[in-house]
Motif scaffolding. Sequence first.
Motif, short mmCIF file in Angstrom:
data_model
loop_
_atom_site.label_atom_id
_atom_site.label_comp_id
_atom_site.label_asym_id
_atom_site.label_seq_id
_atom_site.Cartn_x
_atom_site.Cartn_y
_atom_site.Cartn_z
N HIS A 187 -5.44 -88.74 106.67
CA HIS A 187 -6.56 -88.10 105.92
C HIS A 187 -5.48 -86.96 105.14
N ARG A 188 -4.20 -86.81 104.87
CA ARG A 188 -3.53 -85.85 104.35
C ARG A 188 -2.60 -86.43 103.10
N SER A 189 -3.26 -86.88 102.32
CA SER A 189 -2.36 -87.87 101.17
C SER A 189 -1.87 -86.91 100.01
N PHE A 190 -2.73 -86.12 99.68
CA PHE A 190 -2.54 -85.35 98.30
C PHE A 190 -2.39 -83.75 98.98
N PRO A 191 -1.12 -83.06 98.35
CA PRO A 191 -0.03 -83.87 97.44
C PRO A 191 0.95 -84.58 98.30
N SER A 192 1.98 -85.12 97.80
CA SER A 192 3.07 -85.61 98.82
C SER A 192 4.02 -84.50 99.13
N TYR A 235 14.57 -90.78 94.08
CA TYR A 235 14.39 -91.97 95.04
C TYR A 235 13.63 -91.61 96.18
N THR A 236 13.47 -90.47 96.54
CA THR A 236 12.43 -90.24 97.72
C THR A 236 10.98 -90.08 97.17
N CYS A 237 10.72 -89.57 96.02
CA CYS A 237 9.69 -89.75 95.33
C CYS A 237 9.20 -91.24 95.09
N LEU A 238 9.96 -91.96 94.71
CA LEU A 238 9.53 -93.53 94.60
C LEU A 238 9.25 -94.29 95.83
N SER A 239 10.07 -93.93 96.90
CA SER A 239 9.97 -94.49 98.01
C SER A 239 8.56 -94.29 98.97
N TYR A 244 3.82 -97.18 100.91
CA TYR A 244 2.39 -97.07 100.85
C TYR A 244 2.03 -95.88 101.66
N LYS A 245 2.73 -94.77 101.46
CA LYS A 245 2.43 -93.42 102.19
C LYS A 245 1.66 -92.66 101.15
N HIS A 246 1.74 -92.79 100.15
CA HIS A 246 1.02 -91.97 99.18
C HIS A 246 0.49 -92.79 97.78
N HIS A 247 -0.47 -92.32 97.15
CA HIS A 247 -0.89 -92.90 95.87
C HIS A 247 0.03 -92.16 94.76
N TRP A 248 0.27 -92.89 93.59
CA TRP A 248 1.38 -92.38 92.60
C TRP A 248 0.93 -90.87 92.35
N SER A 249 -0.42 -90.72 92.07
CA SER A 249 -0.84 -89.28 91.80
C SER A 249 -0.51 -88.31 92.72
N ASP A 250 -0.46 -88.54 94.05
CA ASP A 250 -0.10 -87.63 95.11
C ASP A 250 1.44 -87.48 94.68
N PHE A 252 3.25 -87.54 92.08
CA PHE A 252 3.26 -86.86 90.92
C PHE A 252 2.76 -85.34 91.21
N GLY A 253 1.74 -85.12 91.79
CA GLY A 253 1.29 -83.77 91.95
C GLY A 253 2.29 -83.15 92.95
N GLY A 254 2.95 -83.84 93.87
CA GLY A 254 3.79 -82.92 94.78
C GLY A 254 5.37 -82.59 94.18
N ALA A 255 5.54 -83.55 93.14
CA ALA A 255 6.81 -83.44 92.19
C ALA A 255 6.63 -82.00 91.23
N VAL A 256 5.41 -82.13 90.67
CA VAL A 256 5.16 -81.03 89.67
C VAL A 256 5.16 -79.71 90.60
N MET A 257 4.46 -79.73 91.86
CA MET A 257 4.43 -78.36 92.39
C MET A 257 5.75 -78.06 92.95
N GLY A 258 6.64 -78.98 93.29
CA GLY A 258 7.99 -78.28 93.78
C GLY A 258 8.77 -77.82 92.91
N ALA A 259 8.48 -78.88 91.44
CA ALA A 259 9.46 -78.15 90.20
C ALA A 259 9.07 -76.66 89.90
N ILE A 260 7.52 -76.59 89.78
CA ILE A 260 6.94 -75.14 89.35
C ILE A 260 7.87 -74.18 90.32
N ILE A 261 7.54 -74.32 91.48
CA ILE A 261 8.09 -73.34 92.42
C ILE A 261 9.63 -72.98 92.25
N ALA A 262 10.32 -74.25 92.05
CA ALA A 262 11.85 -73.99 92.11
C ALA A 262 12.29 -73.07 90.80
#
Length: 307
Positions: A187-192, A235-239, A244-250, A252-262
């Motif tokens: 029940h915890r897919s978004f964000p990755s 590679y981590t994101c694509l894996s 099948y751990k996440h939808h592609w949008s999950d 993408f959202g996690g990557a954007v979140m990490g990039a903004i914080i960095a």
Amino acid sequence: MAGSGAAKCGFILLDTLALVLVAVPAILFRIPGLKLPIYQRGFFCYDESLSYPYKDSTVSSAVLYSVGIGLPLILILLTEVTIFAYRRRQDTEYLPPGSFNRCCCDVVIPPLLYQLLKYVAQFFFGLCVTLAVYDISKNVIGRLRPHFFDICQPNFDSFNCTEGLRPLYVEDYECTGDNAHRIEESHRSFPSGHAAVSVYCMLYLTLYLQSRWKWGDTAFLRPLVQFIALLLALYTCLSRVSDYKHHWSDVFGGAVMGAIIAVLVTIGATDLYRNRNSAAANRHNSEMVFMEMNPRSTRSNKSDGFI
């Protein structure tokens, strides 16, 4: 000087408190047995996006945190030791202008230790922010993972999957799977979280290297290390999608979140680029004054190797 030491002590305490506050949510979500509320999202019975089989992670959490935390810490240590040794040999200042490496009671912190503690603390501050933001988001949104049906195994016989000509949106259901932890995580897919952590750690490292690695004799060493770091995050994101751990949008959202914080931590919380810009401005002003006093003079643009 005593007053300056006391002021520095106060700022250190405030920074420590801020680090503790952002670490608390990250710790709470990882206490064994502590179940924090998760939004119970419904599903359509024939939703193919939730029908993928469960697979083990290509990049496990242990590998994610070992590499994501270990690689930046090792490179920060090696970089600062190298810069410190170089500047001592050149008899130049190691600490940036305006640094005050004293704390309570005017205790002097060795310059190398001061820089290491500063960059490591800033790195972990951003990491804790990343963990807190994505953990809270996961529980509030409650999006179902692509392998939800395989893990939850809802009892489809207990409800009618159609309502007239439209598929029924099921909100009242019970999972019959035997793994309670996996059911909760389904029940915890978004964000990755993997995407957020990997992108944050590797992008922070990339920005750090951009500011601190200034060898004039090699053009490709720094871009190579930066490329490898970003490739690990990619590679981590694509894996996470292929497993099948996440939808592609999950992802993408996690990557954007990490990039903004960095980016925000690097620009707002660290002095990596603030000192660089102020030093460049000071050099420019000094050069202008020198040229006004000596209009016929020329100056060599030779770099000293490190900032």
